[in-house]
Design a protein around this motif. Structure first.
Motif, PDB file in Angstrom:
ATOM      1  N   LYS A 171       0.820  -1.221   0.000  1.00  0.00           N
ATOM      2  CA  LYS A 171       0.000   0.000   0.000  1.00  0.00           C
ATOM      3  C   LYS A 171       0.852   1.269   0.000  1.00  0.00           C
ATOM      4  N   SER A 209     -10.633   0.550   5.367  1.00  0.00           N
ATOM      5  CA  SER A 209      -9.542  -0.410   5.222  1.00  0.00           C
ATOM      6  C   SER A 209      -9.821  -1.730   5.920  1.00  0.00           C
ATOM      7  N   THR A 210      -9.167  -2.776   5.390  1.00  0.00           N
ATOM      8  CA  THR A 210      -9.072  -4.035   6.117  1.00  0.00           C
ATOM      9  C   THR A 210      -7.771  -4.068   6.922  1.00  0.00           C
ATOM     10  N   ASN A 224      -4.299  -2.710   6.039  1.00  0.00           N
ATOM     11  CA  ASN A 224      -3.026  -2.256   5.467  1.00  0.00           C
ATOM     12  C   ASN A 224      -3.103  -0.858   4.879  1.00  0.00           C
ATOM     13  N   THR A 225      -4.199  -0.556   4.199  1.00  0.00           N
ATOM     14  CA  THR A 225      -4.355   0.801   3.671  1.00  0.00           C
ATOM     15  C   THR A 225      -4.346   1.803   4.820  1.00  0.00           C
ATOM     16  N   GLY A 227      -8.565  -8.393  -3.635  1.00  0.00           N
ATOM     17  CA  GLY A 227      -9.560  -8.008  -2.631  1.00  0.00           C
ATOM     18  C   GLY A 227     -10.443  -6.924  -3.203  1.00  0.00           C
ATOM     19  N   ASN A 228     -10.000  -5.676  -3.036  1.00  0.00           N
ATOM     20  CA  ASN A 228     -10.753  -4.561  -3.607  1.00  0.00           C
ATOM     21  C   ASN A 228     -10.392  -4.351  -5.082  1.00  0.00           C
ATOM     22  N   ALA A 229      -9.406  -5.105  -5.548  1.00  0.00           N
ATOM     23  CA  ALA A 229      -9.022  -5.220  -6.967  1.00  0.00           C
ATOM     24  C   ALA A 229      -8.230  -4.032  -7.511  1.00  0.00           C
ATOM     25  N   GLY A 230      -7.783  -3.141  -6.635  1.00  0.00           N
ATOM     26  CA  GLY A 230      -6.946  -2.028  -7.097  1.00  0.00           C
ATOM     27  C   GLY A 230      -5.582  -2.496  -7.577  1.00  0.00           C
ATOM     28  N   ASN A 231      -5.022  -3.489  -6.895  1.00  0.00           N
ATOM     29  CA  ASN A 231      -3.645  -3.874  -7.197  1.00  0.00           C
ATOM     30  C   ASN A 231      -3.530  -4.578  -8.543  1.00  0.00           C
ATOM     31  N   THR A 245       1.864  -9.667  -0.789  1.00  0.00           N
ATOM     32  CA  THR A 245       1.498  -8.261  -0.611  1.00  0.00           C
ATOM     33  C   THR A 245       1.797  -7.674   0.762  1.00  0.00           C
TER      34      THR A 245
END
Ligand code: F0G
Length: 361
Positions: free
Chosen positions: A64, A87-88, A90-91, A190-194, A327
């Motif tokens: 992140k 966040s979960t 890490n963010t 997860g949130n699919a940003g990566n 990650t």
């Protein structure tokens, strides 16, 4: 002394490929440039050349930080005083750290009781205001969107495009190090940003002629939190990999684009497979990652064990190159790593005979 502040972070390393202006203040903790570690035992097991991109070695222990240096620098450039994120875990750790580095206030909205302790303590120690809601990550992100709607606070979730820009630098590093893109890239979703960011990075360097090919992108979701795999929102996502406990990913369309245009796929791994892969990686390669990160490795094992229609692994030629992104650092969530395992020291008296007996037992 030839010292330049921020001469090692992703902004300084890849400035020309990022949307910066001369006025952007660089808020950095020297993130990025993480090791790409060749993995002999994974390579042996798969018959491919397997590398681990170890993102747990970033300043706050996860990938992140790459996106956060960009999002925070741009927020400061735009005159923001407060940043907010859902966040979960890490963010929020990264947002809190980079906000403190930049002198901004940070508020984090978290699902109560679902954040690994190593991550929760980071938000507190870095000085964020922590709000725990009676709801899940998807509820928290909805609230953050509502909080940010009037422009009074800057959202630093990956719905902020600057986050994606920063995170795409991981692909640049892989191409710079391997001399080309891999055949296959595996990462947890997860949130699919990566996955969206990696694919953007791979495409950009390919377009610039820095790589000769594009990798197939293969994402893995936890079986109990797999909206993209099942093609529908999951109302009550569950998984031991709390980082990817997400039922309605914000970058769903980005993930779909990466998967389909790269000729890749999306698949699921169970919690049992994730935790087994976490332990295997630590014991066999000396790399300790958090459960969500181990989804990459569990996914790689699944591909080897049972080639399936959605899985591009069989099309990676013998001897081809696979990169798995892990990650986040294993120390983020030591509780889950200990749970269900009989890790306990052998007790002994403080004399040589007792210690010898203990070692022989
Ligand atoms: N791995 C880890 C360790 C994560 O923390 C996350 C996401 C992912 C994988 C998935 O990445 O969301 O870009 O698909 N964590 C976010 C957070 C949701 O709030 O820390 P993604």
């Amino acid at each position: 002394m030839n010292f330049q502040p921020h001469d090692r972070g992703v902004i300084s390393r890849y400035r020309e490929f990022l949307p910066l202006t001369p006025a952007t203040p660089v808020i950095s903790l020297n993130e990025g440039s993480t090791p790409l570690i060749y993995s002999p035992r994974l390579s042996e097991r798969t018959g491919r050349r397997v590398f681990i991109k170890y993102e747990g070695l970033n300043p706050t222990g996860s990938f992140k930080d790459r996106g956060m240096t960009m999002a925070m620098s741009k927020a400061a450039e735009d005159g923001a005083h407060t940043v907010v994120c859902a966040s979960t875990g890490n963010t929020s750790a990264a947002a809190a750290a980079y906000a403190s580095r930049g002198g901004l206030k940070c508020a984090v909205i978290l699902p109560a009781g679902k954040i690994a302790m190593g991550k929760l303590v980071q938000a507190f120690v870095y000085g964020a205001t922590v709000v725990a809601i009676r709801g899940n990550f998807d509820d928290a992100l909805r609230l953050v969107r509502e909080l940010g709607a009037d422009g009074s606070v800057a959202i630093v979730n990956s719905i902020n495009p600057h986050r994606i820009e920063g995170q795409k630098t991981a692909s640049f590093e892989i191409i710079d190090e391997l001399g080309d893109a891999p055949d296959l890239h595996i990462l947890p979703v997860g949130n699919a940003g990566n996955i969206t960011a990696y694919w953007k990075g791979y495409r950009e360097f390919h377009a610039l002629g820095r790589s000769t090919r594009l990798p197939r992108m293969l994402g893995f979701q936890a079986a109990g939190s797999a909206p993209i795999y099942f093609g529908q929102v999951v109302e009550k996502p569950e998984t031991a990999a709390s980082a990817i406990r997400i039922g309605n990913p914000a970058s769903w369309s980005g993930a779909t684009d990466a998967i389909t245009t790269s000729g890749g796929g999306i698949d699921i791994v169970t919690d049992e497979e994730i935790l087994a892969a976490q332990a295997w990686l630590a014991r066999n390669e000396g790399i300790f990652v958090e459960p969500a990160s181990a989804a990459s490795i569990a996914g790689l094992f699944k591909c080897v064990a049972s080639p399936c229609a959605t899985c591009p692994h069989p099309r990676v030629p013998e001897g081809g190159t696979i990169v798995c992104t892990v990650t986040g650092h294993g120390l983020k969530d030591s509780d889950t790593a200990m749970r269900g395992r009989n890790y306990a020291p052998i007790e002994a008296e403080a004399d040589l005979d007792s210690v010898r007996r203990a070692l022989e037992a």
